[in-house]
Design an enzyme around this catalytic site. Sequence first.
Site, PDB file in Angstrom:
ATOM      1  N   ALA A  63      37.243  49.197  37.751  1.00  0.00           N
ATOM      2  CA  ALA A  63      36.607  48.019  37.172  1.00  0.00           C
ATOM      3  C   ALA A  63      37.264  47.444  35.928  1.00  0.00           C
ATOM      4  O   ALA A  63      37.085  46.260  35.643  1.00  0.00           O
ATOM      5  CB  ALA A  63      35.145  48.332  36.863  1.00  0.00           C
ATOM      6  N   CYS A 104      46.944  42.637  42.934  1.00  0.00           N
ATOM      7  CA  CYS A 104      47.659  41.514  42.322  1.00  0.00           C
ATOM      8  C   CYS A 104      49.143  41.637  42.653  1.00  0.00           C
ATOM      9  O   CYS A 104      50.001  41.441  41.797  1.00  0.00           O
ATOM     10  CB  CYS A 104      47.417  41.463  40.819  1.00  0.00           C
ATOM     11  SG  CYS A 104      47.805  42.992  39.944  1.00  0.00           S
TER      12      CYS A 104
END
Length: 463
Positions: free
Chosen positions: A112, A232
């Site tokens: 997270a 990403c």
Amino acid sequence: MNEYPVLPAQFLETMKQQLGESEWDHFLQALQQPAPVSIRLNPFKGMPAPANGQAIGWSSHAYRLPARPNFTLDPCFHAGAYYVQEASSGFLSHVLNQLALPEAPFALDLCAAPGGKSTLISSFLGDKGLLLANEVIKSRNQVLKENTIKWGLGNTVITQNDPAHFAPLSESFDFVLVDAPCSGEGLFRKDPQSIQEWSPENVHLCQGRQSRILQEAAALPKPGGYLIYSTCTYNPLENEGNVRFLAANFGYKPVEIPIDPAWQISRSECKTEQGVFPVYRFYPHKVPGEGLFMAVLQRPPSEANEKSPKKAKDFRHPHLQRLPGKVRNHPSFPKLDVPEPLSYYQYNNHLFALPSRWVPRFETIAIRLNVQYFGVELGDWVRDTFLPGPAWALSMLPKSSYAREELTREEAIRYLKKEPIALSKADRGWVLVNYKGLGIGWVKNLGNRSNNYYPKEWRIRMD
């Protein structure tokens, strides 16, 4: 305009094959441009849309800014009125709105930190659902905690655990996000350091780490629940390779997410022996954001009846305890006029509040995982006296029993630097200081002076 970044030759060759000649030059030119800046507003704190902002179609409450302001010297940023989040990551907002979820979802963000996607999920859940946000690295967990507190919704439990520790919570979550640590190819423009760290060996190392995380995460959604996998990076080994891993080993099914062609998100298909899985990529020459990959998978439904945890008669924890009635009924204990009942817990001197309907879930989590924060920390209970804490000031919980002082921007900056500020209130005692109606912290008014109780570790260090 800057020169092209010096990119690894093997990365360039792979990307050229992935994009094709027609897009290759556009991709390189995009890497030459400054990274775009976007923010996502906290819908519960009422900050208006930026006058010069351009709405991002796939992300609720998100806007691209024409230039990067000095966020550090904006009190609204410290008040949790918005989060600085690059636009591509906000695609999660659109995804969540497409899923068939119950009215009050129980969600997990397994990787997270620093909290961008967690605060997005928190906004999506609002006052209905509960989020478990986990980060195994201690320093990053502290950043996650700070951002969660400033977001202020009180619907999040933060843990610091390895993914393997979640096995007792198998089939517990309506959706699980695995925003996996990766080789960072999509951040080359924004973070040049990631270029220096890239190598084919690191790509394989990341893929192995991701597979290990997914091995644990795959069992956590309920039957019929969802697993959202994102990175990403661009390369198929870390992306499609792990989608195939999930499909082959855990029987997950593909989920199609409708997208507007105007968004210029690249949809492609990951072919597996179990079916064709749609996957979504963001390229910087097409979208106002950085590189991102995302796939949504669904666990097959089961005929078994779901069993919800029940509140245990005895909650035994080495550090955390339900708050005794004598404390809750003490005249000094804060009175919270809220529509939904709250339950209270004590950790050493620290007092926490959590919606009562989530108590069975929370106590199940607390006895199995390393909880770092949850709900809203109201403050400290010291010798029959309540001392309000910064998390309560930043939260959406009411604070009607305290005096309030609206600060100017200059006063708010001084307060956030933990410098003394003058108060106009004549009454002595605790005063909630606001900026544009948003709580930013507490001051103790002593009459001839005041004490600034903003956390030292959060203070602005910029002149």
